[in-house]
Design a protein around this motif. Structure first.
Motif, PDB file in Angstrom:
ATOM      1  N   HIS A 297       0.832  -1.205   0.000  1.00 11.43           N
ATOM      2  CA  HIS A 297       0.000   0.000   0.000  1.00 11.43           C
ATOM      3  C   HIS A 297       0.869   1.259   0.000  1.00 11.43           C
ATOM      4  CE1 HIS A 297      -3.568  -2.443   0.610  1.00 11.43           C
ATOM      5  NE2 HIS A 297      -4.289  -1.344   0.472  1.00 11.43           N
ATOM      6  N   ALA A 298       1.948   1.240   0.768  1.00  5.91           N
ATOM      7  CA  ALA A 298       2.849   2.394   0.780  1.00  5.91           C
ATOM      8  C   ALA A 298       3.437   2.614  -0.615  1.00  5.91           C
ATOM      9  CB  ALA A 298       3.959   2.192   1.806  1.00  5.91           C
ATOM     10  N   ARG A 299       3.831   1.539  -1.284  1.00  4.55           N
ATOM     11  CA  ARG A 299       4.389   1.676  -2.637  1.00  4.55           C
ATOM     12  C   ARG A 299       3.344   2.120  -3.648  1.00  4.55           C
ATOM     13  NH1 ARG A 299       9.061  -2.867  -3.621  1.00  4.55           N
ATOM     14  NH2 ARG A 299      10.277  -2.327  -1.768  1.00  4.55           N
ATOM     15  N   MET A 300       2.120   1.641  -3.505  1.00  2.00           N
ATOM     16  CA  MET A 300       1.064   2.103  -4.410  1.00  2.00           C
ATOM     17  C   MET A 300       0.833   3.602  -4.225  1.00  2.00           C
ATOM     18  SD  MET A 300      -1.767  -0.952  -4.711  1.00  2.00           S
ATOM     19  CE  MET A 300      -2.089  -1.181  -2.978  1.00  2.00           C
ATOM     20  N   ASN A 301       0.823   4.045  -2.970  1.00  2.00           N
ATOM     21  CA  ASN A 301       0.624   5.461  -2.679  1.00  2.00           C
ATOM     22  C   ASN A 301       1.758   6.300  -3.275  1.00  2.00           C
ATOM     23  OD1 ASN A 301      -1.111   7.366  -1.214  1.00  2.00           O
ATOM     24  ND2 ASN A 301       0.730   7.741  -0.001  1.00  2.00           N
TER      25      ASN A 301
ATOM     26  N   ALA B 264       3.792  -7.639  -8.742  1.00  2.00           N
ATOM     27  CA  ALA B 264       4.549  -6.422  -8.434  1.00  2.00           C
ATOM     28  C   ALA B 264       5.338  -6.585  -7.141  1.00  2.00           C
ATOM     29  CB  ALA B 264       3.611  -5.228  -8.316  1.00  2.00           C
ATOM     30  N   TRP B 265       6.510  -5.992  -7.128  1.00  2.92           N
ATOM     31  CA  TRP B 265       7.361  -5.873  -5.960  1.00  2.92           C
ATOM     32  C   TRP B 265       7.693  -7.200  -5.274  1.00  2.92           C
ATOM     33  CZ3 TRP B 265       2.951  -2.205  -5.292  1.00  2.92           C
ATOM     34  CH2 TRP B 265       3.154  -1.037  -6.034  1.00  2.92           C
ATOM     35  N   PRO B 266       8.291  -8.130  -6.013  1.00  3.70           N
ATOM     36  CA  PRO B 266       8.659  -9.414  -5.422  1.00  3.70           C
ATOM     37  C   PRO B 266       9.638  -9.279  -4.255  1.00  3.70           C
ATOM     38  CG  PRO B 266       9.608  -9.184  -7.622  1.00  3.70           C
ATOM     39  CD  PRO B 266       8.674  -8.038  -7.423  1.00  3.70           C
ATOM     40  N   ASP B 267      10.361  -8.169  -4.201  1.00  2.00           N
ATOM     41  CA  ASP B 267      11.297  -7.951  -3.100  1.00  2.00           C
ATOM     42  C   ASP B 267      10.584  -7.839  -1.750  1.00  2.00           C
ATOM     43  OD1 ASP B 267      10.452  -5.370  -4.370  1.00  2.00           O
ATOM     44  OD2 ASP B 267      11.492  -4.523  -2.625  1.00  2.00           O
ATOM     45  N   LEU B 268       9.273  -7.645  -1.763  1.00  2.00           N
ATOM     46  CA  LEU B 268       8.509  -7.555  -0.515  1.00  2.00           C
ATOM     47  C   LEU B 268       8.179  -8.921   0.075  1.00  2.00           C
ATOM     48  CD1 LEU B 268       6.032  -4.613  -1.309  1.00  2.00           C
ATOM     49  CD2 LEU B 268       8.201  -4.544  -0.033  1.00  2.00           C
TER      50      LEU B 268
ATOM     51  N   CYS C 274       6.407 -12.011   1.240  1.00  2.00           N
ATOM     52  CA  CYS C 274       4.987 -12.359   1.411  1.00  2.00           C
ATOM     53  C   CYS C 274       4.074 -11.161   1.203  1.00  2.00           C
ATOM     54  CB  CYS C 274       4.741 -13.000   2.771  1.00  2.00           C
ATOM     55  SG  CYS C 274       4.845 -11.868   4.175  1.00  2.00           S
ATOM     56  N   GLU C 275       4.632  -9.941   1.233  1.00  2.00           N
ATOM     57  CA  GLU C 275       3.808  -8.745   1.033  1.00  2.00           C
ATOM     58  C   GLU C 275       3.796  -8.264  -0.419  1.00  2.00           C
ATOM     59  OE1 GLU C 275       3.453  -5.623   3.820  1.00  2.00           O
ATOM     60  OE2 GLU C 275       4.412  -6.768   5.407  1.00  2.00           O
ATOM     61  N   ALA C 276       4.431  -9.000  -1.328  1.00  2.00           N
ATOM     62  CA  ALA C 276       4.377  -8.637  -2.748  1.00  2.00           C
ATOM     63  C   ALA C 276       2.924  -8.638  -3.215  1.00  2.00           C
ATOM     64  CB  ALA C 276       5.184  -9.638  -3.573  1.00  2.00           C
ATOM     65  N   VAL C 277       2.633  -7.850  -4.244  1.00  2.00           N
ATOM     66  CA  VAL C 277       1.279  -7.840  -4.806  1.00  2.00           C
ATOM     67  C   VAL C 277       1.120  -9.086  -5.670  1.00  2.00           C
ATOM     68  CG1 VAL C 277      -0.355  -6.630  -6.300  1.00  2.00           C
ATOM     69  CG2 VAL C 277       1.114  -5.330  -4.744  1.00  2.00           C
ATOM     70  N   ARG C 278       0.060  -9.833  -5.391  1.00  2.00           N
ATOM     71  CA  ARG C 278      -0.242 -11.053  -6.139  1.00  2.00           C
ATOM     72  C   ARG C 278      -1.614 -10.936  -6.784  1.00  2.00           C
ATOM     73  NH1 ARG C 278       3.013 -12.452  -2.040  1.00  2.00           N
ATOM     74  NH2 ARG C 278       4.364 -14.267  -2.254  1.00  2.00           N
TER      75      ARG C 278
END
Length: 185
Positions: free
Chosen positions: A37-41, A142-146, A148-152
């Motif tokens: 969510h922070a990255r989307m913002n 998106a953002w696999p570096d996150l 378990c928090e990556a966007v799936r």
């Protein structure tokens, strides 16, 4: 009342729902937690597109565990939704139709749900294996570096959910306890 919904969602499909109704959700659901969510913002602040079309979308606040052999996903229980509250009104105003998680939401989120004809649905906390049973495919978008928090992007079939906040201002966290107390008298 139990309702079957398919994504992408429309105001017309969500309008009949009321707090306490049960939903079986089928279609595409995106995962996003705090870091996503922070990255989307941040992307929106820079004028960049989101990693998926937000209009009519459903976001599940989940950080799934790695899949087991023969399964699309590991446990997929909800996380506490309030951690996303500071980002949520903006996403709702951009067309987000549905959030899935657990726990109460703040007044700004409640107002944005009503303003946008959206819903907030509860997944069963502590039942990650049950929720995972509805997931037929899972792909990091998106953002696999996150981690378990990556966007799936999940494809789900008949995911069992309960309406917590409806487009009419209904809030199961308020009406549920009241109904229970009235049933005792």
């Amino acid at each position: 009342m139990q309702v079957r919904l398919t994504t992408p969602l429309t105001r017309q499909a969500l309008a009949p729902l009321h707090a306490g109704d049960t939903v079986l959700l089928t279609g595409t659901v995106y995962t996003a937690r705090d870091a996503a969510h922070a990255r989307m913002n941040e992307a929106l602040d820079r004028g960049e597109p989101l990693p998926f079309d937000i209009k009519g979308a459903a976001i599940y606040y989940v950080g799934p565990t790695p899949e087991r052999p023969g399964c699309a996903i590991g446990a997929a229980g909800p996380t506490t939704s309030g951690r996303m509250d500071k980002f949520t009104p903006r996403l709702l105003d951009l067309g987000l139709a549905c959030m899935i998680g657990k726990g109460k939401r703040d007044e700004a989120v409640k107002a944005a749900v009503v303003r946008n004809g959206a819903v907030y649905l509860a997944a069963i906390g502590g039942a990650g294996a049950l929720m995972a049973g509805s997931v037929k495919s899972c792909e990091i978008i998106a953002w696999p570096d996150l981690g378990c928090e990556a966007v799936r992007r999940l494809e789900v079939v008949d995911m069992p959910l309960t309406v917590l906040l409806d487009a009419h201002g209904g809030d199961l966290y308020q009406s549920g306890p009241q109904a229970y107390l009235q049933s005792l008298t």
